[in-house]
Write a protein that holds these residues in place. Structure first.
Motif, short mmCIF file in Angstrom:
data_model
loop_
_atom_site.label_atom_id
_atom_site.label_comp_id
_atom_site.label_asym_id
_atom_site.label_seq_id
_atom_site.Cartn_x
_atom_site.Cartn_y
_atom_site.Cartn_z
N LEU A 269 0.82 -1.21 0.00
CA LEU A 269 0.00 0.00 0.00
C LEU A 269 0.86 1.26 0.00
CD1 LEU A 269 -2.85 -1.07 2.45
CD2 LEU A 269 -2.98 -0.81 -0.04
N ALA A 270 2.00 1.20 0.69
CA ALA A 270 2.91 2.35 0.68
C ALA A 270 3.50 2.56 -0.70
CB ALA A 270 4.03 2.12 1.70
N ALA A 271 3.61 1.50 -1.48
CA ALA A 271 4.16 1.60 -2.84
C ALA A 271 3.11 2.05 -3.85
CB ALA A 271 4.75 0.26 -3.27
N GLY A 272 1.89 2.26 -3.38
CA GLY A 272 0.87 2.81 -4.27
C GLY A 272 -0.19 1.85 -4.76
N ALA A 273 -0.22 0.63 -4.22
CA ALA A 273 -1.30 -0.29 -4.59
C ALA A 273 -2.64 0.34 -4.22
CB ALA A 273 -1.14 -1.62 -3.88
N LYS A 274 -3.63 0.19 -5.10
CA LYS A 274 -4.93 0.81 -4.86
C LYS A 274 -5.62 0.20 -3.65
CE LYS A 274 -9.28 1.97 -7.16
NZ LYS A 274 -10.05 1.88 -8.43
N CYS A 275 -5.66 -1.12 -3.60
CA CYS A 275 -6.23 -1.84 -2.47
C CYS A 275 -5.84 -3.31 -2.56
CB CYS A 275 -7.75 -1.68 -2.39
SG CYS A 275 -8.63 -2.40 -3.78
N ILE A 276 -6.07 -4.02 -1.46
CA ILE A 276 -5.72 -5.43 -1.38
C ILE A 276 -6.93 -6.21 -0.91
CG2 ILE A 276 -4.24 -7.15 -0.25
CD1 ILE A 276 -2.16 -4.90 0.11
N GLU B 108 -7.69 -1.08 -14.02
CA GLU B 108 -6.33 -0.65 -13.70
C GLU B 108 -5.36 -1.82 -13.60
OE1 GLU B 108 -9.11 -0.93 -11.80
OE2 GLU B 108 -8.76 0.30 -10.02
N GLY B 109 -5.93 -3.03 -13.51
CA GLY B 109 -5.10 -4.23 -13.48
C GLY B 109 -5.13 -4.95 -12.15
N ILE B 110 -5.15 -6.27 -12.21
CA ILE B 110 -5.14 -7.11 -11.02
C ILE B 110 -3.86 -7.92 -11.00
CG2 ILE B 110 -6.23 -9.05 -9.83
CD1 ILE B 110 -8.90 -8.18 -10.98
N ILE B 111 -3.20 -7.95 -9.85
CA ILE B 111 -2.08 -8.86 -9.70
C ILE B 111 -2.34 -9.76 -8.49
CG2 ILE B 111 -0.42 -7.28 -10.75
CD1 ILE B 111 0.58 -6.54 -8.03
N LEU B 112 -1.82 -10.97 -8.56
CA LEU B 112 -2.00 -11.93 -7.48
C LEU B 112 -0.70 -12.07 -6.69
CD1 LEU B 112 -4.06 -14.77 -9.19
CD2 LEU B 112 -4.88 -12.72 -8.01
N GLY B 113 -0.84 -12.04 -5.36
CA GLY B 113 0.33 -12.18 -4.50
C GLY B 113 0.03 -13.11 -3.34
N THR C 29 7.09 -3.26 -5.16
CA THR C 29 7.65 -1.95 -5.48
C THR C 29 6.63 -1.11 -6.25
OG1 THR C 29 8.54 -2.76 -7.58
CG2 THR C 29 9.95 -2.98 -5.63
N GLU C 30 6.93 0.16 -6.40
CA GLU C 30 6.05 1.05 -7.16
C GLU C 30 5.88 0.56 -8.59
OE1 GLU C 30 6.65 5.22 -7.01
OE2 GLU C 30 7.12 5.25 -4.87
N ASP C 31 6.95 0.11 -9.21
CA ASP C 31 6.88 -0.38 -10.59
C ASP C 31 5.93 -1.56 -10.73
OD1 ASP C 31 8.68 1.53 -11.39
OD2 ASP C 31 10.42 0.20 -11.31
N GLU C 32 5.85 -2.37 -9.68
CA GLU C 32 5.02 -3.57 -9.74
C GLU C 32 3.56 -3.33 -9.37
OE1 GLU C 32 5.65 -6.53 -10.79
OE2 GLU C 32 7.83 -6.61 -10.94
N VAL C 33 3.32 -2.47 -8.38
CA VAL C 33 1.97 -2.43 -7.81
C VAL C 33 1.26 -1.09 -7.87
CG1 VAL C 33 2.62 -4.28 -6.22
CG2 VAL C 33 2.72 -1.92 -5.43
N GLY D 264 -1.12 1.70 -8.39
CA GLY D 264 -2.40 1.79 -9.07
C GLY D 264 -3.10 0.48 -9.29
N LYS D 265 -2.47 -0.62 -8.88
CA LYS D 265 -3.04 -1.95 -9.13
C LYS D 265 -3.89 -2.44 -7.95
CE LYS D 265 -0.69 -2.47 -13.00
NZ LYS D 265 0.45 -3.39 -13.06
N VAL D 266 -4.77 -3.36 -8.25
CA VAL D 266 -5.55 -4.05 -7.23
C VAL D 266 -4.89 -5.41 -7.01
CG1 VAL D 266 -7.77 -5.09 -6.68
CG2 VAL D 266 -7.69 -2.88 -7.85
N ILE D 267 -4.72 -5.78 -5.75
CA ILE D 267 -4.01 -7.02 -5.43
C ILE D 267 -4.95 -8.03 -4.79
CG2 ILE D 267 -2.11 -8.04 -4.10
CD1 ILE D 267 -0.72 -5.32 -4.16
#
Length: 298
Positions: free
Chosen positions: A90-97, A119-124, A145-149, A151-154
């Motif tokens: 979340l500190a790196a800018g992920a929209k929500c988890i 905005e894109g979904i990534i799985l972690g 990291t910011e590059d990875e997450v 604006g993304k939804v996790i």
């Protein structure tokens, strides 16, 4: 007057006896070779501070109930590593988890919502400490990291942390706590009047000292504030565990390496994660789980 003085003296003796008993119990339970003056005073101080505000620690989700946590402030603690990873993401800018119990649940959720979250979904997440096959990221804070997450939804699932969250489904508020944001957690809890429960995730049903250390530091800090708290036995024990690190004057990094979780991560080759997790107050954000949408936001 003499009766009153006699009452005060008796009450003081009882309190001192209880403090000695608690301190000795700590020594036996945690195989402490001696009870130094500092640890004794810390135990006494915590004991005497017990009052009207509820502050409880639960070493495992299995040691409490949804009913017990209802309408309270719950802090989810999974130091190695879910709590820390969520904070970093979340500190790196992920929209929500969105936290999930099982792998199948999170995979199905992504398929159903791929068009919803443009905005894109990534799985972690992880199983057995390792990245899940087919997932984008594991459970190492450093990879979020910011590059990875940004604006993304996790979609996120772990062996213990996301499971612990299920116990807090009826809580008033659910916070995610770790050493990386401990001051933000303390600042928030100091303002609360509702009952506070520190819920340790543990590891596969086993109590883990890394979670207890964090809970102990929170108890120690809050009990030394201006407010009084009524502590359960696990809160007193957690505070004693943390107090011993002060007595030994060891670093948090070295303490975490010598825990169940720390040893497990070292075997898996994630030793660098321990150093990252041990850094305090890296962020001032306070991840909060919305129990209605079941999503975590800063």
């Amino acid at each position: 007057m003499y009766i009153y003085l006699f009452y005060i003296i008796c009450e003081s003796l009882v309190s001192l006896t209880l403090t000695c008993f608690v301190a000795c119990a700590y020594a036996y339970t945690y195989r402490i070779e001696r009870i130094g003056p500092l640890s004794f005073l810390l135990a006494a101080h915590v004991r005497l501070k017990m009052s009207d505000r509820v502050l409880e620690v639960h070493f495992l989700p299995e040691l409490t109930t949804e009913k017990a946590l209802e309408n309270s402030i719950v802090v989810i603690i999974d130091i190695l590593r879910a709590s820390t990873t969520i904070t970093y993401a979340l500190a790196a800018g992920a929209k929500c988890i969105y936290p999930f119990l099982t792998i199948n649940e999170v995979v199905s959720w992504k398929k159903e919502n791929i068009d919803t979250f443009t905005e894109g979904i990534i799985l972690g997440g992880e199983r057995g400490g390792k990245i899940i096959e087919g997932f984008d990221l594991g459970n190492s804070p450093s990879v979020y990291t910011e590059d990875e997450v940004r604006g993304k939804v996790i979609g996120f699932t772990t062996s213990n942390g996301t499971k612990a969250m299920q116990s807090a489904v009826h809580a008033k508020r659910v916070l995610i706590g770790c050493f990386s944001n401990i001051s933000a957690v303390l600042d928030d809890l100091n303002k609360e009047r509702a009952p506070i429960h520190l819920l340790c995730a543990g590891t596969n049903g086993v109590v883990t000292r890394e979670d207890v250390l964090f809970a102990g530091k929170v108890v120690h800090s809050l009990a030394n504030s201006d407010s009084n708290f009524c502590l359960n036995d696990e809160a007193i024990m957690a505070s004693a565990v943390y107090a011993q690190t002060l007595v030994k004057q060891t670093t948090l990094d070295s303490e975490l390496r010598n825990t169940l979780g720390g040893r497990g991560l070292t075997k898996l080759g994630y030793e660098d994660d321990i150093e990252l997790v041990s850094k305090e107050d890296v962020f001032s954000i306070l991840p909060t789980l919305d129990t209605k949408t079941w999503s975590i936001r800063r």
